[in-house]
Design a protein around this motif. Structure first.
Motif, PDB file in Angstrom:
ATOM      1  N   MET A   4       0.817  -1.212   0.000  1.00 33.03           N
ATOM      2  CA  MET A   4       0.000   0.000   0.000  1.00 33.03           C
ATOM      3  C   MET A   4       0.855   1.268   0.000  1.00 33.03           C
ATOM      4  O   MET A   4       0.333   2.363  -0.184  1.00 33.03           O
ATOM      5  N   GLY A   5       2.170   1.123   0.213  1.00 27.44           N
ATOM      6  CA  GLY A   5       3.059   2.274   0.211  1.00 27.44           C
ATOM      7  C   GLY A   5       3.040   3.065   1.504  1.00 27.44           C
ATOM      8  O   GLY A   5       3.467   4.215   1.545  1.00 27.44           O
ATOM      9  N   TRP A   6       2.573   2.447   2.566  1.00 20.40           N
ATOM     10  CA  TRP A   6       2.485   3.139   3.849  1.00 20.40           C
ATOM     11  C   TRP A   6       3.794   3.100   4.626  1.00 20.40           C
ATOM     12  O   TRP A   6       3.926   3.766   5.648  1.00 20.40           O
ATOM     13  N   ALA A   7       4.757   2.293   4.182  1.00 20.04           N
ATOM     14  CA  ALA A   7       6.064   2.219   4.837  1.00 20.04           C
ATOM     15  C   ALA A   7       7.117   2.055   3.745  1.00 20.04           C
ATOM     16  O   ALA A   7       6.855   1.434   2.718  1.00 20.04           O
ATOM     17  N   PRO A   8       8.301   2.590   3.967  1.00 19.85           N
ATOM     18  CA  PRO A   8       9.355   2.509   2.950  1.00 19.85           C
ATOM     19  C   PRO A   8      10.041   1.143   2.949  1.00 19.85           C
ATOM     20  O   PRO A   8      11.232   1.024   3.228  1.00 19.85           O
ATOM     21  N   LEU A   9       9.290   0.090   2.666  1.00 21.03           N
ATOM     22  CA  LEU A   9       9.854  -1.254   2.622  1.00 21.03           C
ATOM     23  C   LEU A   9      10.163  -1.612   1.172  1.00 21.03           C
ATOM     24  O   LEU A   9       9.308  -1.461   0.303  1.00 21.03           O
ATOM     25  N   PRO A  10      11.367  -2.098   0.899  1.00 19.20           N
ATOM     26  CA  PRO A  10      11.703  -2.456  -0.477  1.00 19.20           C
ATOM     27  C   PRO A  10      11.000  -3.750  -0.889  1.00 19.20           C
ATOM     28  O   PRO A  10      10.840  -4.671  -0.092  1.00 19.20           O
ATOM     29  N   PHE A  11      10.565  -3.809  -2.137  1.00 16.88           N
ATOM     30  CA  PHE A  11      10.019  -5.036  -2.709  1.00 16.88           C
ATOM     31  C   PHE A  11      11.194  -5.982  -2.887  1.00 16.88           C
ATOM     32  O   PHE A  11      12.154  -5.655  -3.557  1.00 16.88           O
ATOM     33  N   THR A  12      11.155  -7.165  -2.242  1.00 23.83           N
ATOM     34  CA  THR A  12      12.306  -8.057  -2.273  1.00 23.83           C
ATOM     35  C   THR A  12      12.097  -9.312  -3.111  1.00 23.83           C
ATOM     36  O   THR A  12      13.050  -9.830  -3.675  1.00 23.83           O
TER      37      THR A  12
END
Length: 65
Positions: A41-49
């Motif tokens: 959802m883009g609510w946290a800066p987590l990289p797509f792994t």
């Protein structure tokens, strides 16, 4: 969402399902990792792994929620 009020949460989800855009938070109800739903959802800066049955964000071995 209202995690302490199941009826209100389900009511909100129902209204989102009948709205104009798809409620990606439904992944929580389907058992997807909370970090993956939040990342998608883009609510946290987590990289797509990587990608399995769904998109995985951050550490693929870390399960949250």
């Amino acid at each position: 969402m209202h995690p302490t009020n199941l009826e209100k949460t389900l009511s909100d989800l129902k209204s989102h399902l009948t709205g104009k855009s798809f409620p990606h938070e439904i992944g929580i109800f389907l058992g997807y990792s909370l970090k993956d739903v939040i990342g998608f959802m883009g609510w946290a800066p987590l990289p797509f792994t990587c990608q399995g049955p769904w998109k995985i964000f951050g550490d693929p071995y870390q399960v949250s929620g």
